[in-house]
Design an enzyme around this catalytic site. Sequence first.
Site, PDB file in Angstrom:
ATOM      1  N   CYS B 102       0.874  -1.482   0.097  1.00 30.53           N
ATOM      2  CA  CYS B 102       0.139  -0.422   0.504  1.00 30.53           C
ATOM      3  C   CYS B 102       0.719   1.122  -0.068  1.00 30.53           C
ATOM      4  CB  CYS B 102      -0.985   0.234   0.828  1.00 30.53           C
ATOM      5  SG  CYS B 102      -2.234  -1.161   1.064  1.00 30.53           S
ATOM      6  N   HIS B 103       2.068   1.394   0.785  1.00 28.86           N
ATOM      7  CA  HIS B 103       2.711   2.362   1.164  1.00 28.86           C
ATOM      8  C   HIS B 103       3.857   2.312   1.005  1.00 28.86           C
ATOM      9  CE1 HIS B 103      -1.503   3.559   3.046  1.00 28.86           C
ATOM     10  NE2 HIS B 103      -1.450   3.883   1.367  1.00 28.86           N
TER      11      HIS B 103
END
Lengths: 684, 138
Positions: B102-103
């Site tokens: 995701c990040h």
Amino acid sequence: MSGPSDYKPSHPALQWFERRLPIMSLVHSSFVAYPTPRNLNYWWTFGAILSFMLGIQILTGVILAMHYTPNADLAFRSVELIVRDVNYGWLLRNMHAVGASMFFFAVYVHMFRGLYYGSYKEPREVLWILGVIIYLLMMATGFMGYVLPWGQMSFWGATVITNLFSAFPYVGDTIVTLLWGGYSVGNPTLNRFFSLHYLLPFLIAGVVVLHVWALHVAGQNNPDGLDIKTDKDSVPFTPHATIKDMFGVSVFLLLFAWLIFYMPNYLGDADNYIPANPGVTPQHIVPEWYYLPFYAMLRSIPNKLAGVIVMFSSILILVFLPWLDAAKTRSCKYRPLAKQFFWLFVIVCILLGYLGSQPPEGIYVIAGRILTACYFAYFLIVLPLLSVIETPRAMPNSIADAVLARSGKVAAVLVAAVVAGGLFLGSAQSARAEDDTPPAQKWSFSGPFGTYDRGALQRGLKIYKEVCSNCHSLNYVAFRNLADPGGPGYTEAQVAALASEYKIKDGPNDQGEMFERPGRPADYFPAPFPNEQAARAANGGGLPPDLSLITKARSYERGFPYFIFDFFTQFQEQGPNYVSAILQGFEDKPPAGVTIPEGSYYNKYFPGHAIKMPKPLSDGQVQFDDGSPATLPQYAHDVTTFLMWAAEPKMEARKHLGFQVFVILIIFAFLMYFTKKKVWADVH
Amino acid sequence: MNPDASTIAAGAPIQVDLSPIADGQDIKVFWRGKPIYIMHRTKKQIEEARAVPVDNLKDPATDQSRVKDGHDQWLVVIGICTHLGCIPIAHEGNYDGFFCPCHGSQYDSSGRIRQGPAPLNLAVPPYNFVSDTKIQIG
């Protein structure tokens, strides 16, 4: 503005009632005789539009709630059954989902209007703060509503946003457990979100009553920011404002109808057509567009708690606006500097929104930090400073004397142009890096007058039955749907015959045992495997997805500015283009230098290029009775058309009704416009 | 409005058999709705984890404190990224640990945060060894 009315009904029965509950004189003084500034422009119709939208959301929501099941195992299916089986269920669902976006669009216009014209200034501070409270309630309602369909984005959006509260020290974890009703987002979460989602709009309605009351005490602001001094400055609300609001609503409805009938999934996320899976996180978790600027601000701050505080502060700062901007001049019309900064602020908000939709990498991170700083600088530095150093232009003596002036937004336009150019280049770069965009095909169902090619649907069904159904289920399609209008067009007899070829498990019988019987039209297409584990075991560990919604559950980025053009051209065929491309995108050998894991196959268009499904279709595999060529492109085209119908069986009815609604709305808008002109003729 | 009795009961402890997990393999089980990685670490992974100076870590913790005595090859962590809740992928990233798509947070072979926006190490659920080849989580 407030105070007892001098309205007296003519009929004695009404007078009797009026003495006991003076509701008629209240309505008369508030919405008929109410003095409205005569210089209001169309930005003032958005209050009426918002009231209208709240009514629409509550009405459609209450009816949807009669058919929706708030249970984690049943919710997704119940929404699909609303769309497929409930009379006009597709219309209710589209109105409610699109309506939420339209509600937020109207509220943002309404808020920006308030910022520009100083509608938050003395004596309207409480009115403004009530508005912020309504906005917060709307955000909570919208968030919980999006969780209800229980798609992938519903579940993971809920996970991310509820996790935010764990940032608070001491109380964080307790808050999160209370929100979840368990140890993670699950069935208790869904149940309580449904309960609160039903409740909150009625709280919103209550605060709206207070909001309108506070408005009527102070009187409406107006584009010149002057108070009503004499009768020459105002007109009675009915018929002047009433007809203008009706015209505003009718134009707004045109935009609403464009989305409901022709682009219902434009503002949504394809991932939400995949049922929620707690074990698989989507590649990009993106909230609905109206939360994007706040999401961008949250992700800009590297510290978890600070990010949460910044995000909440960005809304709470609005409460303090009447005191941060202490300038005596209300309207930006007479504040040349404040006007420029206002438009820059609007651009900052739009850019933050765009950033919220992009992955937080590279230049997007830096841009997000700069823009977050700009957002807060507008409220904390620019406005307080301007209220001290700016010299406003001379204002007219009264509303009656007011004249519309030219505005100078040169600087802001230049900035906008530079930014637009930058975004375009940015997306062109990333597009060139990965050119695995599925090629755009021609589809008979695209465009406002598109229909399904019956021949393609029937051939596609044949391909599904002979090839795909060996591994892929089609759980939401029943045999009876094959005879529905707007579909493959089989007769009831043909459907009954087709159904009887299948063996359906039924029971228990009187001995308590399960047995098999021939299928009936009411049965659904049976799944090839009894459960997920059996499906994985038979397919090398991979799970063949159900195909009922596949053409709506897959998409690809169009990039800036194409996604804007798509709104006008009604392009929404990303899903079918993708499915068709996958079927034709298999290659025997991966290109040089590319390795794929054992047991996978190389596919040009599959993300990551390694797909667990072997090439399912080749030339000559399926023979057609109507003489259509037995080639792979033909198969891909036909089975994709069939799958598009499986995902959207009501499309033809939707476009047909849409056309009728558009014709009526355009006529209605014209009628409202000319009536408005007539009513206002004596005033101008 | 706190979790009701049936939710708490469904969250009762579970037992997991470790014998099918080979050296270098990992499995994912669900407990209380959360995914839990059970990783059978190789000697190399254990050594790499122990060689890291603890003071350099964003969330300092020794590898020994995150595993059970005498069962150093077994790493049991909740597979939820401490940033915003996505499920990191095992055997990915620069530290032969976990990588969150995701990040971009990266955890090492002890589940400790090494790079990226996550603030804390992957949580270790309460568990104990009922025998050498079986653990009880919860």
